[in-house]
Scaffold this motif. Sequence first.
Motif, PDB file in Angstrom:
ATOM      1  N   TYR A  36       0.871  -1.194  -0.069  1.00  0.00           N
ATOM      2  CA  TYR A  36       0.048   0.232   0.014  1.00  0.00           C
ATOM      3  C   TYR A  36       0.752   1.263   0.087  1.00  0.00           C
ATOM      4  O   TYR A  36       1.975   1.197   0.570  1.00  0.00           O
ATOM      5  N   GLN A  37       0.431   2.230  -0.550  1.00  0.00           N
ATOM      6  CA  GLN A  37       0.951   3.537  -0.425  1.00  0.00           C
ATOM      7  C   GLN A  37       0.033   4.790   0.091  1.00  0.00           C
ATOM      8  O   GLN A  37      -1.259   4.804  -0.092  1.00  0.00           O
ATOM      9  N   GLN A  38       0.660   5.459   1.078  1.00  0.00           N
ATOM     10  CA  GLN A  38       0.028   6.567   1.810  1.00  0.00           C
ATOM     11  C   GLN A  38       0.601   7.742   1.420  1.00  0.00           C
ATOM     12  O   GLN A  38       1.901   8.175   1.715  1.00  0.00           O
ATOM     13  N   ALA A  39       0.260   8.615   0.393  1.00  0.00           N
ATOM     14  CA  ALA A  39       0.962   9.907  -0.217  1.00  0.00           C
ATOM     15  C   ALA A  39       0.655  11.182   0.461  1.00  0.00           C
ATOM     16  O   ALA A  39      -0.683  11.264   0.930  1.00  0.00           O
ATOM     17  N   GLY A  40       1.567  11.904   0.634  1.00  0.00           N
ATOM     18  CA  GLY A  40       1.281  13.285   1.340  1.00  0.00           C
ATOM     19  C   GLY A  40       0.343  13.191   2.677  1.00  0.00           C
ATOM     20  O   GLY A  40       0.640  12.292   3.484  1.00  0.00           O
ATOM     21  N   GLN A  41      -0.401  14.007   2.762  1.00  0.00           N
ATOM     22  CA  GLN A  41      -1.038  14.472   3.909  1.00  0.00           C
ATOM     23  C   GLN A  41      -2.329  13.566   3.731  1.00  0.00           C
ATOM     24  O   GLN A  41      -3.197  13.647   4.881  1.00  0.00           O
ATOM     25  N   ASN A  42      -2.528  12.681   2.854  1.00  0.00           N
ATOM     26  CA  ASN A  42      -3.776  11.715   2.793  1.00  0.00           C
ATOM     27  C   ASN A  42      -3.501  10.741   3.505  1.00  0.00           C
ATOM     28  O   ASN A  42      -2.693   9.998   3.656  1.00  0.00           O
ATOM     29  N   THR A  43      -4.761  10.357   4.355  1.00  0.00           N
ATOM     30  CA  THR A  43      -4.661   9.527   5.103  1.00  0.00           C
ATOM     31  C   THR A  43      -5.040   8.118   4.516  1.00  0.00           C
ATOM     32  O   THR A  43      -4.927   6.901   5.154  1.00  0.00           O
ATOM     33  N   ALA A  44      -5.640   8.144   3.514  1.00  0.00           N
ATOM     34  CA  ALA A  44      -6.123   6.762   2.631  1.00  0.00           C
ATOM     35  C   ALA A  44      -4.956   5.974   2.197  1.00  0.00           C
ATOM     36  O   ALA A  44      -3.996   6.545   1.939  1.00  0.00           O
TER      37      ALA A  44
END
Length: 115
Positions: A36-44
Amino acid sequence: TDKVHQTPTAILKGPEDKVNLTCSHTDSNYYMILWYQQAGQNTALKLIGYVRFTSLTVEDSFKGRFDVSGDAAANKMAYLHFPKVTEAEDSAVYFCAASEAQCFTIPSLLYKNPL
């Protein structure tokens, strides 16, 4: 106890660098490793791809930029490869997870067509 391990735990790479991450597990009931990837400030968490036994899948939105490999059953290991860091969103947090292998069905195949 920890059953899933990811290495390296932290990594710093520049543009055009190649990246390799490793995930391993110790549970004999797990036959699937997911990335999985969690990019930037996104919590998804975005599913990059997974190894189910030795079958490899990369989600369409990550094809061409990421590769997965490994054997989630016998060797209990999977790898995430970036041939080169190219996108700004590649700077992210990456997670691996191990799971029991899932069986998927296509709902439309569960219904018998009328004669």
